[in-house]
Design a protein around this motif. Sequence first.
Motif, mmCIF file in Angstrom:
data_model
loop_
_atom_site.group_PDB
_atom_site.id
_atom_site.type_symbol
_atom_site.label_atom_id
_atom_site.label_comp_id
_atom_site.label_asym_id
_atom_site.label_seq_id
_atom_site.Cartn_x
_atom_site.Cartn_y
_atom_site.Cartn_z
ATOM 1 N N GLU A 125 -7.367 -6.468 -23.304
ATOM 2 C CA GLU A 125 -7.931 -7.006 -22.073
ATOM 3 C C GLU A 125 -7.592 -8.492 -22.002
ATOM 4 O O GLU A 125 -7.569 -9.176 -23.024
ATOM 5 C CB GLU A 125 -9.450 -6.795 -22.077
ATOM 6 N N GLU A 126 -7.308 -8.961 -20.795
ATOM 7 C CA GLU A 126 -6.955 -10.370 -20.596
ATOM 8 C C GLU A 126 -7.645 -10.875 -19.338
ATOM 9 O O GLU A 126 -7.727 -10.172 -18.338
ATOM 10 C CB GLU A 126 -5.436 -10.510 -20.443
ATOM 11 N N TRP A 127 -8.133 -12.112 -19.415
ATOM 12 C CA TRP A 127 -8.753 -12.771 -18.275
ATOM 13 C C TRP A 127 -7.966 -14.040 -17.992
ATOM 14 O O TRP A 127 -7.802 -14.881 -18.881
ATOM 15 C CB TRP A 127 -10.200 -13.144 -18.575
ATOM 16 N N ASP A 128 -7.447 -14.180 -16.771
ATOM 17 C CA ASP A 128 -6.709 -15.379 -16.363
ATOM 18 C C ASP A 128 -7.434 -16.030 -15.203
ATOM 19 O O ASP A 128 -7.743 -15.364 -14.202
ATOM 20 C CB ASP A 128 -5.286 -15.022 -15.903
ATOM 21 N N ASP A 175 -8.291 -6.933 -10.949
ATOM 22 C CA ASP A 175 -7.834 -6.138 -12.081
ATOM 23 C C ASP A 175 -6.448 -5.564 -11.798
ATOM 24 O O ASP A 175 -6.246 -4.891 -10.778
ATOM 25 C CB ASP A 175 -8.809 -5.000 -12.367
ATOM 26 N N MET A 212 -9.986 -12.509 -11.122
ATOM 27 C CA MET A 212 -10.980 -11.506 -10.731
ATOM 28 C C MET A 212 -10.371 -10.262 -10.086
ATOM 29 O O MET A 212 -11.100 -9.402 -9.596
ATOM 30 C CB MET A 212 -12.060 -12.104 -9.816
ATOM 31 N N HIS A 236 -7.409 -9.201 -15.875
ATOM 32 C CA HIS A 236 -8.274 -9.679 -14.800
ATOM 33 C C HIS A 236 -7.646 -10.987 -14.317
ATOM 34 O O HIS A 236 -7.896 -12.041 -14.873
ATOM 35 C CB HIS A 236 -9.703 -9.904 -15.309
ATOM 36 N N ASP A 237 -6.804 -10.886 -13.311
ATOM 37 C CA ASP A 237 -6.062 -12.029 -12.788
ATOM 38 C C ASP A 237 -6.851 -12.626 -11.634
ATOM 39 O O ASP A 237 -6.835 -12.082 -10.522
ATOM 40 C CB ASP A 237 -4.671 -11.571 -12.332
#
Length: 172
Positions: free
Chosen positions: A157-160, A79, A77, A74-75
């Motif tokens: 999963e990754e959130w940036d 995907d 917001m 999730h770069d």
Amino acid sequence: MKKTIALIALTSLLFISCKKEETAAPAEAKNPDEFGVMIKKSANIEMVKKLTEMGSSFDFENFKANFAPNAVIHDNMKDITIDENIKVLEDIKAKGMTLTLDKDPLIFEHVNYEPNKKTGISNYVFTYQDATFSKGGKSVVINYHMVFGIKDGKIVEEWDIYDSAPIMDLLK
């Protein structure tokens, strides 16, 4: 004499058996709203540190090996897949930009007592890190907040979250 020794032994046994048993201090009651613990050192934290180094040095093959095949990033917001993320990094490199990371990020792992029902993830590594993007004598420092959901030793999963505008200005 034997009777006296036996009487002393019997009295001692009765005394010991009647003695109030000492108990350890009770553990503090767990907060009913608590759902996990935070730790400052772990294999997952070390993996994330190495991963961010690989990304900043454009070591894409080893970088990608840390992700599950269907990992979602999730770069800001949006995907994207790991291949799409690598494409962004390849474009940055192709445009002559370099990337360096601060060597002392704020990083910790949160381990949930129970895994997420949807993803099965119970381990999350959080990091706050400054990244310096440079090109042609100009540079910008961007603060990244990244969260990595890890399951079975792979990032699932990754959130940036970061401000991309200064990077775009640097590319002009």
